[in-house]
Design a protein around this motif. Structure first.
Motif, PDB file in Angstrom:
ATOM      1  N   ALA A   1     -45.036 -30.274  22.685  1.00  0.00           N
ATOM      2  CA  ALA A   1     -44.982 -30.683  24.065  1.00  0.00           C
ATOM      3  C   ALA A   1     -46.368 -31.463  24.183  1.00  0.00           C
ATOM      4  CB  ALA A   1     -45.052 -29.773  25.185  1.00  0.00           C
ATOM      5  N   LEU A   2     -47.587 -30.852  23.531  1.00  0.00           N
ATOM      6  CA  LEU A   2     -48.750 -31.575  24.005  1.00  0.00           C
ATOM      7  C   LEU A   2     -49.088 -32.611  22.818  1.00  0.00           C
ATOM      8  CD1 LEU A   2     -51.162 -28.329  24.494  1.00  0.00           C
ATOM      9  CD2 LEU A   2     -50.570 -30.232  26.046  1.00  0.00           C
ATOM     10  N   THR A   3     -48.296 -32.763  21.867  1.00  0.00           N
ATOM     11  CA  THR A   3     -48.496 -33.736  20.905  1.00  0.00           C
ATOM     12  C   THR A   3     -47.433 -34.980  20.972  1.00  0.00           C
ATOM     13  OG1 THR A   3     -47.350 -32.326  18.978  1.00  0.00           O
ATOM     14  CG2 THR A   3     -49.867 -32.498  19.229  1.00  0.00           C
ATOM     15  N   SER A   4     -46.554 -34.581  21.959  1.00  0.00           N
ATOM     16  CA  SER A   4     -45.707 -35.565  22.207  1.00  0.00           C
ATOM     17  C   SER A   4     -46.139 -36.924  22.878  1.00  0.00           C
ATOM     18  CB  SER A   4     -44.217 -35.154  23.171  1.00  0.00           C
ATOM     19  OG  SER A   4     -43.199 -36.042  23.487  1.00  0.00           O
ATOM     20  N   PRO A   5     -45.968 -38.184  22.147  1.00  0.00           N
ATOM     21  CA  PRO A   5     -46.362 -39.509  22.870  1.00  0.00           C
ATOM     22  C   PRO A   5     -45.294 -39.690  23.771  1.00  0.00           C
ATOM     23  CG  PRO A   5     -45.509 -39.901  20.662  1.00  0.00           C
ATOM     24  CD  PRO A   5     -45.744 -38.221  20.972  1.00  0.00           C
ATOM     25  N   TRP A   6     -44.152 -39.317  24.021  1.00  0.00           N
ATOM     26  CA  TRP A   6     -43.248 -39.681  25.060  1.00  0.00           C
ATOM     27  C   TRP A   6     -43.746 -38.841  26.281  1.00  0.00           C
ATOM     28  CZ3 TRP A   6     -40.567 -43.875  24.951  1.00  0.00           C
ATOM     29  CH2 TRP A   6     -40.043 -44.239  23.764  1.00  0.00           C
ATOM     30  N   LEU A   7     -43.993 -37.602  26.108  1.00  0.00           N
ATOM     31  CA  LEU A   7     -44.664 -36.909  27.237  1.00  0.00           C
ATOM     32  C   LEU A   7     -45.781 -37.186  27.822  1.00  0.00           C
ATOM     33  CD1 LEU A   7     -43.637 -33.145  26.630  1.00  0.00           C
ATOM     34  CD2 LEU A   7     -42.106 -34.818  27.716  1.00  0.00           C
ATOM     35  N   TRP A   8     -46.863 -37.576  27.197  1.00  0.00           N
ATOM     36  CA  TRP A   8     -48.123 -38.202  27.516  1.00  0.00           C
ATOM     37  C   TRP A   8     -47.896 -39.424  28.320  1.00  0.00           C
ATOM     38  CZ3 TRP A   8     -52.281 -35.587  28.283  1.00  0.00           C
ATOM     39  CH2 TRP A   8     -52.552 -34.454  27.439  1.00  0.00           C
ATOM     40  N   ALA A   9     -46.880 -40.360  27.760  1.00  0.00           N
ATOM     41  CA  ALA A   9     -46.686 -41.538  28.354  1.00  0.00           C
ATOM     42  C   ALA A   9     -46.177 -41.576  29.751  1.00  0.00           C
ATOM     43  CB  ALA A   9     -45.894 -42.737  27.216  1.00  0.00           C
ATOM     44  N   GLY A  10     -45.087 -40.553  29.774  1.00  0.00           N
ATOM     45  CA  GLY A  10     -44.452 -40.236  30.889  1.00  0.00           C
ATOM     46  C   GLY A  10     -45.307 -39.620  32.033  1.00  0.00           C
TER      47      GLY A  10
ATOM     48  N   VAL B   1     -43.006 -48.390  41.484  1.00  0.00           N
ATOM     49  CA  VAL B   1     -41.543 -47.831  41.392  1.00  0.00           C
ATOM     50  C   VAL B   1     -41.196 -47.872  39.897  1.00  0.00           C
ATOM     51  CG1 VAL B   1     -38.988 -48.520  41.709  1.00  0.00           C
ATOM     52  CG2 VAL B   1     -40.536 -48.253  43.797  1.00  0.00           C
ATOM     53  N   ALA B   2     -41.534 -49.147  39.363  1.00  0.00           N
ATOM     54  CA  ALA B   2     -41.350 -49.289  37.812  1.00  0.00           C
ATOM     55  C   ALA B   2     -41.925 -48.455  36.963  1.00  0.00           C
ATOM     56  CB  ALA B   2     -41.855 -50.805  37.511  1.00  0.00           C
ATOM     57  N   ALA B   3     -43.046 -47.908  37.271  1.00  0.00           N
ATOM     58  CA  ALA B   3     -43.961 -46.948  36.575  1.00  0.00           C
ATOM     59  C   ALA B   3     -43.240 -45.525  36.523  1.00  0.00           C
ATOM     60  CB  ALA B   3     -45.377 -46.898  37.298  1.00  0.00           C
ATOM     61  N   GLN B   4     -42.829 -45.004  37.892  1.00  0.00           N
ATOM     62  CA  GLN B   4     -42.189 -44.054  38.234  1.00  0.00           C
ATOM     63  C   GLN B   4     -40.929 -44.087  37.310  1.00  0.00           C
ATOM     64  OE1 GLN B   4     -40.313 -43.105  42.067  1.00  0.00           O
ATOM     65  NE2 GLN B   4     -41.042 -40.802  41.908  1.00  0.00           N
ATOM     66  N   ALA B   5     -40.140 -45.097  37.357  1.00  0.00           N
ATOM     67  CA  ALA B   5     -38.684 -45.101  36.727  1.00  0.00           C
ATOM     68  C   ALA B   5     -38.785 -44.818  35.037  1.00  0.00           C
ATOM     69  CB  ALA B   5     -38.039 -46.513  37.161  1.00  0.00           C
ATOM     70  N   ALA B   6     -39.941 -45.701  34.743  1.00  0.00           N
ATOM     71  CA  ALA B   6     -40.335 -45.512  33.216  1.00  0.00           C
ATOM     72  C   ALA B   6     -40.942 -44.123  32.898  1.00  0.00           C
ATOM     73  CB  ALA B   6     -41.532 -46.715  32.793  1.00  0.00           C
ATOM     74  N   GLY B   7     -41.736 -43.854  33.887  1.00  0.00           N
ATOM     75  CA  GLY B   7     -42.324 -42.470  33.514  1.00  0.00           C
ATOM     76  C   GLY B   7     -40.975 -41.200  33.343  1.00  0.00           C
ATOM     77  N   ASN B   8     -40.157 -41.627  34.286  1.00  0.00           N
ATOM     78  CA  ASN B   8     -38.980 -40.508  34.094  1.00  0.00           C
ATOM     79  C   ASN B   8     -38.162 -40.593  32.787  1.00  0.00           C
ATOM     80  OD1 ASN B   8     -39.342 -39.232  36.469  1.00  0.00           O
ATOM     81  ND2 ASN B   8     -38.480 -40.513  37.736  1.00  0.00           N
ATOM     82  N   ILE B   9     -38.151 -41.948  32.479  1.00  0.00           N
ATOM     83  CA  ILE B   9     -37.310 -42.097  31.169  1.00  0.00           C
ATOM     84  C   ILE B   9     -38.046 -41.408  30.047  1.00  0.00           C
ATOM     85  CG2 ILE B   9     -36.524 -44.044  29.476  1.00  0.00           C
ATOM     86  CD1 ILE B   9     -34.620 -43.870  31.842  1.00  0.00           C
ATOM     87  N   CYS B  10     -39.480 -41.810  30.055  1.00  0.00           N
ATOM     88  CA  CYS B  10     -40.373 -41.153  29.308  1.00  0.00           C
ATOM     89  C   CYS B  10     -40.078 -39.725  28.704  1.00  0.00           C
ATOM     90  CB  CYS B  10     -41.618 -41.681  29.267  1.00  0.00           C
ATOM     91  SG  CYS B  10     -41.955 -43.340  28.808  1.00  0.00           S
ATOM     92  N   LEU B  11     -40.229 -39.234  30.159  1.00  0.00           N
ATOM     93  CA  LEU B  11     -40.432 -37.788  30.248  1.00  0.00           C
ATOM     94  C   LEU B  11     -38.853 -37.022  29.574  1.00  0.00           C
ATOM     95  CD1 LEU B  11     -41.957 -36.397  33.446  1.00  0.00           C
ATOM     96  CD2 LEU B  11     -42.967 -36.616  31.118  1.00  0.00           C
ATOM     97  N   SER B  12     -37.921 -37.817  30.057  1.00  0.00           N
ATOM     98  CA  SER B  12     -36.380 -37.519  29.536  1.00  0.00           C
ATOM     99  C   SER B  12     -36.524 -37.605  27.998  1.00  0.00           C
ATOM    100  CB  SER B  12     -35.413 -38.321  30.305  1.00  0.00           C
ATOM    101  OG  SER B  12     -34.239 -38.047  30.001  1.00  0.00           O
TER     102      SER B  12
END
Lengths: 135, 124
Positions: free
Chosen positions: A46-55, A11-22
């Motif tokens: 998009a492909l070079t965004s660290p936030w999207l990769w982390a998400g 759940v923590a990974a999913q919540a953090a992933g959604n925040i990163c994607l956002s």
């Protein structure tokens, strides 16, 4: 205990992933000029965004952990429990992203939290022993 | 249009629940994962992708995703998103009937609260 620990990390990974994607999509929207119509540049951003990769990595971690948990616990236990993610998400969206959270949303998250608490309380439930079956 | 929307919502919810049930069945057939070393996890992943139930589960997840996208093309997210909460009830019923899980009344009460809460959260 092992089940709840794995589900809590999932759940923590999913919540953090959604925040990163956002956050990643917000940065993308700020950096990209939609009027230009240069969709290749958008894909590059998009492909070079660290936030999207982390998400994406965090959501993949969530999927793997949830699938592993299903190897030893009931789907009817694990599925409602991971919905607690909505409580975390609503809280984080209000706190980290500064989004406004309506009273209806808070009421919904309260009901989800109560439901998850009820389901977690059944984690040790066993099927009733049928007559003629060994106990 | 109303009939099409209801049909697609039903397909989306059923596909989502079927995906969960098929993946759960595959994982039960593979057996409890007890080692989390990288080599053992790779072996588990290989067994997962060789399992017909697991690949069918992935297929059902794809159907769910594309039905969701199709619905968004002609109805708003505020209509589609609350309906997705129904998956908790449908998947729990499937777990009880197909996977033969014991679902107590207390667990059903919890699932119902989760479903109602999710509908409220997803209403805009």
């Amino acid at each position: 205990m092992k089940t709840l620990l794995f589900l809590a990390v999932a759940v923590a990974a999913q919540a953090a992933g959604n925040i990163c994607l956002s956050l990643g999509m917000r940065h993308l929207a700020a950096a990209f000029n939609a009027d230009s119509g240069d969709w290749i540049a958008l894909a590059g951003l998009a492909l070079t965004s660290p936030w999207l990769w982390a998400g994406a990595a965090l959501l993949a971690t969530f999927t793997l952990l949830f699938t592993l948990v299903l190897s030893w616990t009931d789907l009817s236990l694990a599925l409602p429990v991971i919905s607690v993610e909505i409580v975390v998400n609503v809280g984080l969206a209000g706190w980290l992203l500064g989004e406004s959270v309506s009273p209806l949303h808070w009421l919904g998250t309260l009901l989800v939290a109560a439901g998850v608490a009820l389901v977690v309380g059944t984690a040790r439930d066993k099927a009733p022993v049928q007559e003629g079956q060994p106990a | 249009m109303m009939t099409l929307t209801i049909g697609l919502v039903a397909l989306m919810v059923l596909a989502d629940a079927a995906s969960d049930i098929l993946v759960a069945r595959a994982m039960k057939q593979i057996g409890e994962v007890t080692s989390f070393r990288p080599r053992a996890l790779v072996g588990t992943l290989a067994r997962m992708f060789r399992s017909p139930s697991f690949t069918a589960g992935i297929g059902a997840a794809a159907i769910h995703f594309f039905t969701f996208l199709a619905l968004l093309s002609f109805v708003g997210l505020s209509t589609v998103f609350p309906a997705t909460a129904l998956v908790y009830v449908v998947a729990t019923a499937g777990a009880q009937l197909i996977l033969k899980e014991h679902v107590s009344l207390r667990r059903w009460a919890g699932v119902s609260l989760v479903c109602t809460g999710m509908i409220l959260v997803s209403m805009t």
